[in-house]
Design a protein around this motif. Sequence first.
Motif, short mmCIF file in Angstrom:
data_model
loop_
_atom_site.label_atom_id
_atom_site.label_comp_id
_atom_site.label_asym_id
_atom_site.label_seq_id
_atom_site.Cartn_x
_atom_site.Cartn_y
_atom_site.Cartn_z
N HIS A 170 -99.37 -8.73 -51.40
CA HIS A 170 -98.13 -7.96 -51.51
C HIS A 170 -98.04 -6.99 -50.34
O HIS A 170 -99.03 -6.72 -49.67
N TRP A 171 -96.83 -6.46 -50.14
CA TRP A 171 -96.64 -5.48 -49.06
C TRP A 171 -96.89 -4.06 -49.53
O TRP A 171 -96.69 -3.11 -48.80
N THR A 172 -97.32 -3.94 -50.81
CA THR A 172 -97.67 -2.60 -51.31
C THR A 172 -99.17 -2.50 -51.53
O THR A 172 -99.83 -3.49 -51.87
N LYS A 175 -100.62 -3.28 -55.47
CA LYS A 175 -100.77 -4.67 -55.93
C LYS A 175 -101.85 -5.40 -55.13
O LYS A 175 -102.58 -6.22 -55.68
N TYR A 213 -99.43 -15.88 -49.57
CA TYR A 213 -99.12 -15.08 -50.74
C TYR A 213 -99.56 -15.81 -52.00
O TYR A 213 -99.08 -16.90 -52.29
#
Lengths: 355, 111
Positions: A170-172, A175, A213
Amino acid sequence: MSEAKTKQSLHKRNDQLANANRQLEILSNGIFASGELPRFADKIAEIGHTTLRPNKLEILQINVGYMCNQVCEHCHVDAGPDRKEIMTRETMQQCLEVIKKTGAHTLDLTGGAPEMNPNFRWFVEEASKAGIKDFIVRSNLTIIRANKKYYDLPDFFKKHNVHVVSSMPHWTRGKTDKQRGNGVFDKSIKALQELNERGYGMPGSSLRLDLVYNPSGAFLPGNQASMEKDFKKALLEDFNIQFHHLFAITNLPISRFLDYLIASENYEDYMYALVEAYNPEAVANVMCTNTISVSWDGWLYDCDFNQMLDLKVASKVKHISEYNEELLQDRNIIISQHCYGCTAGAGSSCQGTVA
Amino acid sequence: MSKTYYDPADLRKFGKITEWSEELGTKFFDYYSKVFEEGALSAREKSLIALAVSHVVKCPYCIDAYTKDGLQRGITKEEMMEAVHAGAAIESGATLVHGVQMMNKYDKLSM
């Protein structure tokens, strides 16, 4: 799931799921009273396949060891720092002989963290001379920042025109770290920036950088193109990072992901989700039809997942030392219930969606 | 085993409603899938709207479905909760705005 549990592989813990036969038993029979799933073999029979047969070999995927600096919660390899299985130089030499004569256009090195194999650089140097069109190294990114001896990996990759394919859930931060371990996100961001500095992932660059991903939980991946757009926007805006493509991959119910599904009581729902998302159009392009997977000890498999389930190819040729492409092509691909994972939705392979 | 009105496994049977009324069921599912396609609004935005509405209409099946849908789209938990608050704000606003009717009625009936 406790942190202590996630820091060790199933093998280290002597967990029942470290046993491939036990995994197959669960996959075949289910573990819930209501969990009688249709058989994958029957599903593909509906569209005229009595079995799956390989097409022309395009990808030779070599797993050079299960050792890894990460212990990701979803890892189907059950890789980790406590796994010691490592491909020897002798087996690598056998692989090199095959690489030189195979018709495959893609060489795909995976692990564990392939870079942790002490013969990794030698192998890359030798294999890169063999004229393979697409030379992939599946790098988990954090290995580049794990230890000084790996700091020059971006330069090494560039020197050999390696195609870097890296996992990024994820880009966060939240997560990513939840799935892959605390600190993984920040190290991955740093590694991606270093790869960008070398030209990797930049628009028009021949230094290929793709991200993988895997959903961080018991759900299927969303639309690959849409996810790629969101990833690109977020990573560019937040960290000035660029990459070429995102491969959306479905987590297969194997090893640590199977353990997670069972422990979180998501197994039954997840299997139904895979069955309900079964897409007949994905069947013709599943990766086992154009790939051979080689294990750290040289055994041959239809795919990486069959490798983890110890389902060796149904062929007279079973080891890299006796490799014969013509004989290997004349085989039936071994299928089981986990194959629903590669045929769900838009399909899934190590190169992302297939349908 | 205790019986409840809601069984999460029933969500998987949703498609079976066409068995008792194929024409209407099929028309509904055609409409439903068309609504959630990419349009002037993105499918991602529609998923968040659906999640908010799921809470407002208090549909446990819908909440399960659109939480999972949000995860599949990479929607963060912060975005999901903001959507739920947006729905809750409208729902509570809809209750409170009737307070004006109460105030009007009160004033009309009072000396």
